[in-house]
Design a protein around this motif. Structure first.
Motif, PDB file in Angstrom:
ATOM      1  N   ASN A   1       0.824  -1.200   0.000  1.00 59.88           N
ATOM      2  CA  ASN A   1       0.000   0.000   0.000  1.00 59.88           C
ATOM      3  C   ASN A   1       0.865   1.260   0.000  1.00 59.88           C
ATOM      4  O   ASN A   1       0.512   2.272   0.601  1.00 59.88           O
ATOM      5  CB  ASN A   1      -0.931   0.014   1.216  1.00 59.88           C
ATOM      6  CG  ASN A   1      -1.939  -1.111   1.149  1.00 59.88           C
ATOM      7  OD1 ASN A   1      -1.789  -2.140   1.815  1.00 59.88           O
ATOM      8  ND2 ASN A   1      -2.937  -0.964   0.294  1.00 59.88           N
ATOM      9  N   ALA A   2       1.999   1.190  -0.667  1.00 56.93           N
ATOM     10  CA  ALA A   2       2.945   2.304  -0.675  1.00 56.93           C
ATOM     11  C   ALA A   2       3.243   2.734   0.765  1.00 56.93           C
ATOM     12  O   ALA A   2       3.378   3.918   1.068  1.00 56.93           O
ATOM     13  CB  ALA A   2       2.444   3.472  -1.522  1.00 56.93           C
TER      14      ALA A   2
ATOM     15  N   GLY B   1       9.838   6.957  -8.156  1.00 57.21           N
ATOM     16  CA  GLY B   1      10.029   7.891  -9.254  1.00 57.21           C
ATOM     17  C   GLY B   1       9.893   7.225 -10.600  1.00 57.21           C
ATOM     18  O   GLY B   1      10.536   7.610 -11.572  1.00 57.21           O
ATOM     19  N   ASN B   2       9.049   6.190 -10.667  1.00 59.34           N
ATOM     20  CA  ASN B   2       8.961   5.438 -11.913  1.00 59.34           C
ATOM     21  C   ASN B   2       7.513   5.139 -12.279  1.00 59.34           C
ATOM     22  O   ASN B   2       7.167   4.037 -12.681  1.00 59.34           O
ATOM     23  CB  ASN B   2       9.782   4.143 -11.780  1.00 59.34           C
ATOM     24  CG  ASN B   2       9.906   3.415 -13.084  1.00 59.34           C
ATOM     25  OD1 ASN B   2       9.894   4.041 -14.155  1.00 59.34           O
ATOM     26  ND2 ASN B   2       9.994   2.094 -13.027  1.00 59.34           N
ATOM     27  N   SER B   3       6.648   6.146 -12.108  1.00 59.61           N
ATOM     28  CA  SER B   3       5.251   5.988 -12.518  1.00 59.61           C
ATOM     29  C   SER B   3       5.159   6.120 -14.034  1.00 59.61           C
ATOM     30  O   SER B   3       6.129   6.507 -14.698  1.00 59.61           O
ATOM     31  CB  SER B   3       4.404   7.071 -11.867  1.00 59.61           C
ATOM     32  OG  SER B   3       4.799   8.334 -12.373  1.00 59.61           O
TER      33      SER B   3
ATOM     34  N   LEU C   1       0.333  13.046  -4.516  1.00 62.22           N
ATOM     35  CA  LEU C   1      -0.662  12.324  -5.313  1.00 62.22           C
ATOM     36  C   LEU C   1      -0.052  11.124  -6.038  1.00 62.22           C
ATOM     37  O   LEU C   1      -0.721  10.465  -6.828  1.00 62.22           O
ATOM     38  CB  LEU C   1      -1.344  13.266  -6.303  1.00 62.22           C
ATOM     39  CG  LEU C   1      -2.033  14.476  -5.645  1.00 62.22           C
ATOM     40  CD1 LEU C   1      -2.769  15.293  -6.690  1.00 62.22           C
ATOM     41  CD2 LEU C   1      -2.975  14.054  -4.531  1.00 62.22           C
ATOM     42  N   ARG C   2       1.202  10.832  -5.742  1.00 58.73           N
ATOM     43  CA  ARG C   2       1.790   9.592  -6.238  1.00 58.73           C
ATOM     44  C   ARG C   2       1.140   8.408  -5.541  1.00 58.73           C
ATOM     45  O   ARG C   2       0.852   8.470  -4.352  1.00 58.73           O
ATOM     46  CB  ARG C   2       3.262   9.524  -5.865  1.00 58.73           C
ATOM     47  CG  ARG C   2       4.165  10.129  -6.844  1.00 58.73           C
ATOM     48  CD  ARG C   2       5.594   9.985  -6.377  1.00 58.73           C
ATOM     49  NE  ARG C   2       6.396  10.748  -7.304  1.00 58.73           N
ATOM     50  CZ  ARG C   2       6.800  10.282  -8.477  1.00 58.73           C
ATOM     51  NH1 ARG C   2       6.557   9.037  -8.827  1.00 58.73           N
ATOM     52  NH2 ARG C   2       7.467  11.055  -9.305  1.00 58.73           N
ATOM     53  N   ASN C   3       1.002   7.331  -6.260  1.00 61.47           N
ATOM     54  CA  ASN C   3       0.627   6.040  -5.666  1.00 61.47           C
ATOM     55  C   ASN C   3      -0.767   6.022  -5.058  1.00 61.47           C
ATOM     56  O   ASN C   3      -1.061   5.206  -4.180  1.00 61.47           O
ATOM     57  CB  ASN C   3       1.685   5.603  -4.625  1.00 61.47           C
ATOM     58  CG  ASN C   3       3.029   5.365  -5.277  1.00 61.47           C
ATOM     59  OD1 ASN C   3       3.088   4.801  -6.372  1.00 61.47           O
ATOM     60  ND2 ASN C   3       4.097   5.820  -4.652  1.00 61.47           N
TER      61      ASN C   3
ATOM     62  N   SER D   1       0.792   6.663 -10.281  1.00 61.46           N
ATOM     63  CA  SER D   1       1.094   5.508  -9.430  1.00 61.46           C
ATOM     64  C   SER D   1       2.222   4.686 -10.035  1.00 61.46           C
ATOM     65  O   SER D   1       2.363   4.599 -11.250  1.00 61.46           O
ATOM     66  CB  SER D   1      -0.162   4.660  -9.217  1.00 61.46           C
ATOM     67  OG  SER D   1      -1.061   5.368  -8.382  1.00 61.46           O
ATOM     68  N   ASP D   2       3.000   4.082  -9.157  1.00 59.35           N
ATOM     69  CA  ASP D   2       4.294   3.512  -9.536  1.00 59.35           C
ATOM     70  C   ASP D   2       4.361   2.056  -9.070  1.00 59.35           C
ATOM     71  O   ASP D   2       4.766   1.770  -7.947  1.00 59.35           O
ATOM     72  CB  ASP D   2       5.373   4.385  -8.857  1.00 59.35           C
ATOM     73  CG  ASP D   2       6.791   3.864  -9.024  1.00 59.35           C
ATOM     74  OD1 ASP D   2       6.977   2.824  -9.683  1.00 59.35           O
ATOM     75  OD2 ASP D   2       7.700   4.519  -8.488  1.00 59.35           O
TER      76      ASP D   2
END
Lengths: 254, 356
Positions: free
Chosen positions: B89-90, B197-199, B279-281, B344-345
């Motif tokens: 869940n990140a 850093g790879n979304s 707002l990542r992940n 999301s990544d």
């Protein structure tokens, strides 16, 4: 470019001088810029930024949440017409008094009498999208769809706070969009007539009267122009005009 | 990456200082850990915050990871940091409120853990009350509702009496004497390696993939002051953190049961403000907001569209509060959601380095 080189040389000279142990050191003045903030006669800093209730030229009563602005390309020109350009730019955040001072990395200048000039925002050469890491990290970017680059001003607050219906305003300034894909530079060159005499380390006070943003030459009606203003060409151009009377020279201390 | 020589030097220096008290033959010099900073971050952002007093080493990071997943830090050996910060869940908790050793749920939603070294003001928790990750990690161990210890002493004792930890601390920090300061240093080192850093959007920024038309439209809504206007608080393509890490009231409530930032600063103008989350992940971090009140992204988008509530400290960037919000049409909402999900990544939640 030449002038930048000369500043660098001066800096080197200073370093060289400082290394001298004997006392023959000539002092080469260093310049610092200090911004102070005002709403007409009310002095504003981080302690009262969010608590003052202020009235603009059009009669709306407002409160402020945040003001951040960008200035760059500080230049001093002496009576012989020689111009010294100070590298760097300055993002001032009124909620943080530590950002009010600007000491350029190379800030030495020969003694003399000068006129000051700086750029509101970034000029066309400097306003390149995404290239300043510190400004990106501050989310200071201006959307690509509006021409990209960076904000010049972010001024957020509430107006009609004396009524039952206060409303937000977002007075943000940057590149103006003429139409889809067509953009117009919107920076301003701020000049001062009063000469500044520099003979020693000098702090030049630059006063920002925030109230002038709403005053001159365009009396700003927040009921009409509150938000969104970023994509509004006319609003952007009116800001560019109003900014010219916002700054004045304060005290020079040496 | 640039810090590499500096770090190594410092580590060596620090170690040399510490080791003066030890016998020379015990000396083990930990190997500096090379943080893999995404190229996009290197080009767009200032350097991450790594305190000079706690530079990363391979041994320190590995030790921190072990501690993060180890129930030993809890009073009854039933919970670990990872119980409420799940890798899949990140590193947040899918429950609205997490339960610690007591089983009694807390009052705030857990927080995802990634890109913490780019939280430049170094203020942690929803209300920013902890300064520095090392200080942050002191709290959960002695929080009654989390790992449940009365104090750190029993944990320090448990670790010092363990058959493996003393050696691991020796290798990471040059001493077998385990203190809370060293425990939190190790955990903070591990946390700083949690980089996302790879979304899909990062790959788009790097020029390796294209966005769908819907995702592109969503980005335009996000960046448009006349529609979403999310970028003033949640980053933009030139700020790939997708947060400003600042404190705002985004119009959730008319009055505040949780004062948030205001309780920390003591300034009533800060009541009801919480730190903008990245707002990542988002695909893995539901539910949303400091109290996990929204179960889905649709709920969040509806909040900004028509659900805003006015209050004394609402951010003026919630410009359309008098109309309930930015009033997105159904197509705009769907596009915005598609764009948000492109941040999301999957490689982050599946990174073997981050999984026990």
């Amino acid at each position: 470019m030449k002038k930048i080189v000369s500043l660098l040389t001066l800096a080197l000279l200073i370093i060289a001088c400082n290394e001298d142990i004997d006392d023959t050191t000539i002092t080469i003045p260093e310049v610092t810029f200090n911004f102070t903030h005002h709403w007409d006669s009310t002095f504003i800093n981080s302690t009262n930024l969010e608590t003052e209730t202020l009235t603009n030229a059009n009669g709306e009563v407002i409160t402020i949440n945040r003001i951040r602005y960008l200035t760059s390309h500080f230049e001093l020109t002496n009576l012989a017409g020689e111009t010294y350009i100070f590298e760097g730019y300055k993002l001032t955040d009124l909620s943080d008094d530590a950002t009010y001072n600007f000491t350029p990395v190379v800030n030495t200048i020969p003694s003399g009498t000068y006129n000051l000039k700086f750029v509101w925002g970034f000029n066309a050469d400097d306003n390149t999208d995404g290239i300043y890491q510190d400004l990106n990290s501050e989310s200071w970017n201006w959307p690509a769809m509006l021409g990209g680059g960076y904000h010049f001003l972010q001024f957020d607050g509430m107006y009609n706070v004396d009524t039952a219906n206060p409303s937000p305003f977002n007075f943000h300034n940057g590149t103006a969009r003429v139409s889809d894909g067509v953009f117009e530079d919107n920076f301003a060159v701020i000049t001062f007539d009063a000469p500044i005499t520099i003979s020693n380390n000098t702090t030049i006070e630059i006063k920002m009267n925030i109230a002038e943003l709403f005053k001159n030459p365009n009396t700003w009606d927040l009921n009409v122009l509150d938000t969104p203003l970023m994509p509004n060409y006319d609003a952007q151009k009116m800001m560019q005009q109003n900014i010219l009377s916002v700054f004045s020279l304060g005290e020079t201390t040496q | 990456m640039k810090f590499w020589p500096l770090y190594s030097l410092l580590c060596v220096m620090l170690f040399n200082c510490d080791s003066k008290e030890d016998t020379p033959e015990d000396n083990y010099i930990p190997i500096p850990y090379q943080l893999e900073i995404p190229v996009l971050f290197q080009t767009k952002l200032i350097d991450p915050i790594i305190p000079l007093s706690n530079t990363l080493t391979i041994e320190g990071v590995a030790l921190g990871k072990r501690l993060f997943f180890d129930n030993i830090l809890s009073v009854n050996n039933t919970k670990a940091c990872a119980s409420c910060h799940l890798p899949q869940n990140a590193f947040t908790d899918p429950n609205q409120f997490s339960s610690g050793v007591t089983g009694i749920p807390g009052n705030r939603n857990s927080m995802p853990l990634f890109n913490l070294a780019w939280n430049f003001d170094d203020k942690y928790f929803w209300d920013g009350h902890a300064l520095g990750l090392e200080n942050q990690a002191l709290e959960p161990v002695i929080d009654a509702n989390e790992l449940g210890n009365d104090s750190w002493e029993p944990i320090e004792a448990k670790l010092n009496n363990h058959d493996q930890y003393p050696l691991l601390f020796k290798q990471a920090f040059g001493t077998e004497t385990i203190t809370r300061q060293l425990v939190t240093k190790a955990i903070a080192q591990f946390e700083r390696t949690l980089i996302s850093g790879n979304s899909k959007f990062d790959q788009f920024s790097n020029g390796t993939v294209n966005l769908t038309t819907q995702e592109e439209n969503g980005l335009a809504i996000f960046m448009d002051e006349e529609r979403g206007d999310c970028f003033h608080c949640h980053g933009n393509p030139n700020n790939p953190l997708w947060t400003d890490n600042q404190f705002h009231n985004n119009g959730l409530d008319a009055t505040f049961t949780d004062l948030g930032f205001g309780a920390v600063t003591g300034n009533p103008n800060d009541n009801g403000k919480f730190r903008s989350p990245s707002l990542r992940n988002l695909a893995y971090t539901a539910p949303y907001m400091h109290d996990g009140r929204f179960a889905t992204l649709d709920d969040v988008i509806n909040h900004y569209s028509t659900g805003l509530t006015n209050s004394s400290t609402i951010d003026p960037l919630m410009k359309k509060v008098n109309q309930g919000g930015v009033n997105l049409n159904p197509q705009d909402k769907a596009d915005l959601k598609a764009f948000l999900l492109s941040l999301s990544d999957p490689s982050f939640i599946n990174n073997p380095d981050f999984i026990q």
